[in-house]
Write an enzyme that holds these catalytic residues in place. Sequence first.
Site, PDB file in Angstrom:
ATOM      1  N   LYS A 243       0.928  -0.986  -0.399  1.00 46.73           N
ATOM      2  CA  LYS A 243      -0.268   0.060   0.051  1.00 46.73           C
ATOM      3  C   LYS A 243       0.934   1.204   0.348  1.00 46.73           C
ATOM      4  O   LYS A 243       0.779   2.458  -0.418  1.00 46.73           O
ATOM      5  CB  LYS A 243      -0.886  -0.175   1.358  1.00 46.73           C
ATOM      6  CG  LYS A 243      -2.048  -1.008   0.790  1.00 46.73           C
ATOM      7  CD  LYS A 243      -2.326  -1.181   2.458  1.00 46.73           C
ATOM      8  CE  LYS A 243      -3.406  -2.254   1.951  1.00 46.73           C
ATOM      9  NZ  LYS A 243      -4.608  -3.013   3.636  1.00 46.73           N
TER      10      LYS A 243
ATOM     11  N   GLN B  89      -4.123  -1.476   9.499  1.00 41.24           N
ATOM     12  CA  GLN B  89      -4.231  -3.076   8.348  1.00 41.24           C
ATOM     13  C   GLN B  89      -4.849  -3.642   9.676  1.00 41.24           C
ATOM     14  O   GLN B  89      -3.987  -4.114  11.081  1.00 41.24           O
ATOM     15  CB  GLN B  89      -2.592  -3.530   8.755  1.00 41.24           C
ATOM     16  CG  GLN B  89      -2.128  -4.495   7.472  1.00 41.24           C
ATOM     17  CD  GLN B  89      -3.155  -4.695   6.212  1.00 41.24           C
ATOM     18  OE1 GLN B  89      -3.472  -3.491   5.645  1.00 41.24           O
ATOM     19  NE2 GLN B  89      -3.577  -5.398   6.154  1.00 41.24           N
TER      20      GLN B  89
ATOM     21  N   ASP C 211     -10.776   2.479   4.255  1.00 44.72           N
ATOM     22  CA  ASP C 211     -11.767   0.801   4.466  1.00 44.72           C
ATOM     23  C   ASP C 211     -13.103   1.284   4.002  1.00 44.72           C
ATOM     24  O   ASP C 211     -13.161   0.656   4.242  1.00 44.72           O
ATOM     25  CB  ASP C 211     -10.918   0.784   5.282  1.00 44.72           C
ATOM     26  CG  ASP C 211      -9.108  -0.365   4.582  1.00 44.72           C
ATOM     27  OD1 ASP C 211      -8.953  -0.450   3.125  1.00 44.72           O
ATOM     28  OD2 ASP C 211      -8.872  -0.294   5.582  1.00 44.72           O
TER      29      ASP C 211
END
Length: 300
Positions: free
Chosen positions: A47, A91, A114
């Site tokens: 990422k 994450q 997200d």
Amino acid sequence: MIKLEAAALAARIKEEVKAEIDGGVRAALAAVRVGDDPASAVYVRNKIRACEEVGIRSEHHALPESTTTEQLLELITSLNTRDDVDGILTQLPLPAHINETAIIEAMNPLKDVDGFHPVNAGKLAMGRPVFVPCTPAGIIELLDDRGVEIRGANACVVGRSQIVGRPMAQLLLQRDATVTICHSRTRDLPAVTRTADLLVVAIGRAGFIGRDHIKPGATVIDVGMNKVSDADEVRSLFGDEAEKRLEVVAKRGSTLVGDVNPAEAAEVAGMLTPVPGGVGLLTVAMLMKNTLKAAKLRRS
Ligand code: NAP
């Protein structure tokens, strides 16, 4: 059967983001990782690398396994208030001792690139999406790019996780598919999945979906990412490609397979996303797109 490779589309999405950044939009992503999970480290590294490619500023907060929920909440709160941070990515999974729900809910929904915060999940469920989880959003882009008809299709989503299955079902519903959601308690799964023109599988079981689950000609989207190393398993999963995959196992110790058995699916499906080279590439590209969107929304 057509392989729905996603590399070209992922590159195009990133180029579009880069063009806007080059045109003067400033955007920054803060990636937060806790502990030493090697898979999480690889995902975050990918990422960060994508941010570098498109010109999004990134910062990587790698915290030790011993981090407490309170300490992580403190970091999230500070990132929430910093004007030079547009998107926050935590994450998952977090170590078991951390209250994952509390962390997700503490995030500013406008920086939740997200799309996991309840405000964003709720807006998606109401048909007013703002930030949509990257993997299902990427799948819709892929279907559109390849001209796969969603409207009116019988769509079946196997898996009901917050990050893939549920938002995927919502997006397909929003696009006028007739949606069935399956999970571990579904009775006679093959009978249900065989009704699907469009089958999306996100369960985390190597090669679980076989020929009996697939309607002839169906479009099959394989979200799963599993490692296999056993030679017999590799042969039963990959058919003609088995020897190539065994070379990968010899070199790296394992090879990646999705939740769909690619050799069996090739006998019946009309289209199938490969693993690797499919959905995974789009997830990262869509994160770049969401971060750009967050920057533009906050600064507009
Ligand atoms: P998850 O949170 O573990 O959820 C798995 C879902 O599958 C659950 O809803 C579970 O049902 C269902 N399930 C498990 N076994 C089943 C069975 N035998 N029959 C029917 N349903 C079954 O998984 P996830 O986070 O959604 O991830 C799924 C897979 O996608 C994993 O391999 C993951 O690595 C991969 N993934 C890939 C990407 C990407 O970018 N390519 C992104 C995210 C995830 P219950 O709810 O009843 O337990």
